[in-house]
Enzyme design. Structure first.
Site, short mmCIF file in Angstrom:
data_model
loop_
_atom_site.label_atom_id
_atom_site.label_comp_id
_atom_site.label_asym_id
_atom_site.label_seq_id
_atom_site.Cartn_x
_atom_site.Cartn_y
_atom_site.Cartn_z
N HIS A 96 0.83 -1.21 0.00
CA HIS A 96 0.00 0.00 0.00
C HIS A 96 0.86 1.25 0.00
O HIS A 96 1.93 1.28 0.61
CB HIS A 96 -0.96 0.02 1.20
CG HIS A 96 -0.31 -0.22 2.52
ND1 HIS A 96 0.05 -1.48 2.96
CD2 HIS A 96 0.05 0.63 3.51
CE1 HIS A 96 0.60 -1.39 4.15
NE2 HIS A 96 0.63 -0.11 4.50
N HIS A 98 0.84 5.05 1.23
CA HIS A 98 0.19 6.08 2.05
C HIS A 98 0.24 7.39 1.28
O HIS A 98 1.31 7.83 0.85
CB HIS A 98 0.94 6.29 3.37
CG HIS A 98 0.94 5.13 4.30
ND1 HIS A 98 0.12 5.07 5.41
CD2 HIS A 98 1.67 3.97 4.32
CE1 HIS A 98 0.36 3.94 6.08
NE2 HIS A 98 1.30 3.25 5.43
P1 AMP Z 1 1.62 0.10 7.46
O1 AMP Z 1 2.15 0.37 8.84
O2 AMP Z 1 2.41 0.84 6.39
O3 AMP Z 1 1.48 -1.38 7.17
O4 AMP Z 1 0.21 0.79 7.39
C1 AMP Z 1 -0.98 0.11 7.62
C2 AMP Z 1 -2.04 1.17 7.72
O5 AMP Z 1 -3.30 0.55 7.58
C3 AMP Z 1 -2.05 1.93 9.05
O6 AMP Z 1 -1.86 3.32 8.79
C4 AMP Z 1 -3.45 1.64 9.61
O7 AMP Z 1 -4.01 2.75 10.27
C5 AMP Z 1 -4.22 1.25 8.37
N1 AMP Z 1 -5.34 0.34 8.57
C6 AMP Z 1 -5.34 -0.85 9.23
N2 AMP Z 1 -6.56 -1.43 9.16
C7 AMP Z 1 -7.34 -0.59 8.44
C8 AMP Z 1 -8.70 -0.62 8.03
N3 AMP Z 1 -9.53 -1.65 8.35
N4 AMP Z 1 -9.20 0.42 7.33
C9 AMP Z 1 -8.40 1.46 7.01
N5 AMP Z 1 -7.09 1.54 7.35
C10 AMP Z 1 -6.57 0.54 8.06
#
Ligand code: AMP
Ligand code: ZN
Length: 130
Positions: A96, A98
């Protein structure tokens, strides 16, 4: 299925802001800044280095969402961030990007990555969907 594959499949709710044939974008549930969005490939890719074509596939979606955040939320700039690997802070192992809108009241790198629990997710979503 991983949690982001579940979101793409519609099994877990999300605040979708954009979708095309190969990419899906939705509001981060725990944002750094208002409009913090995650752009993901619809197909499962664990991490950046696992697939040399995945990032290119979602690049048009990243650009489209960036324009949307600027237009609808008045973001004056944006940060793009990919955490690849647990040591880099990756918590969800589905690639993903950001996309973090930035505003004049909190500029610069030092203000990039602090979660803001006061952001009204529903209000942001309404502004993006209007
Ligand atoms: P990372 O640390 O780069 O793996 O980022 C994962 C991101 O996913 C974090 O910023 C979380 O806040 C976000 N996240 C986790 N679960 C969900 C969800 N169900 N809906 C939206 N964002 C999510
Ligand atoms: Zn997945």
């Amino acid at each position: 299925m991983c949690i982001f594959c579940e979101i793409v499949a519609g099994n877990i709710p999300s605040k979708k802001v954009y979708e095309d044939d190969v990419a899906y974008a939705f509001l981060d549930i725990n944002p750094f800044h208002a409009g913090h969005t995650l752009v993901i490939p619809k197909r499962h890719v664990d991490r950046l280095t696992d697939d040399p074509t995945a990032l290119g596939e979602i690049a048009p979606a990243v650009t489209a969402v960036a324009a949307l955040l600027q237009e609808k939320l008045g973001a004056e700039g944006l940060n793009l961030l990919i955490n690849s690997g647990a040591v880099a802070g990756q918590e969800v192992f589905h690639l993903h990007v950001h996309l973090i809108p930035r505003y004049a009241d909190n500029p610069g790198m030092s203000g990039l990555a602090k979660r803001d629990p006061d952001i009204d997710l529903d209000g942001v979503y309404q502004r993006l969907s209007a």
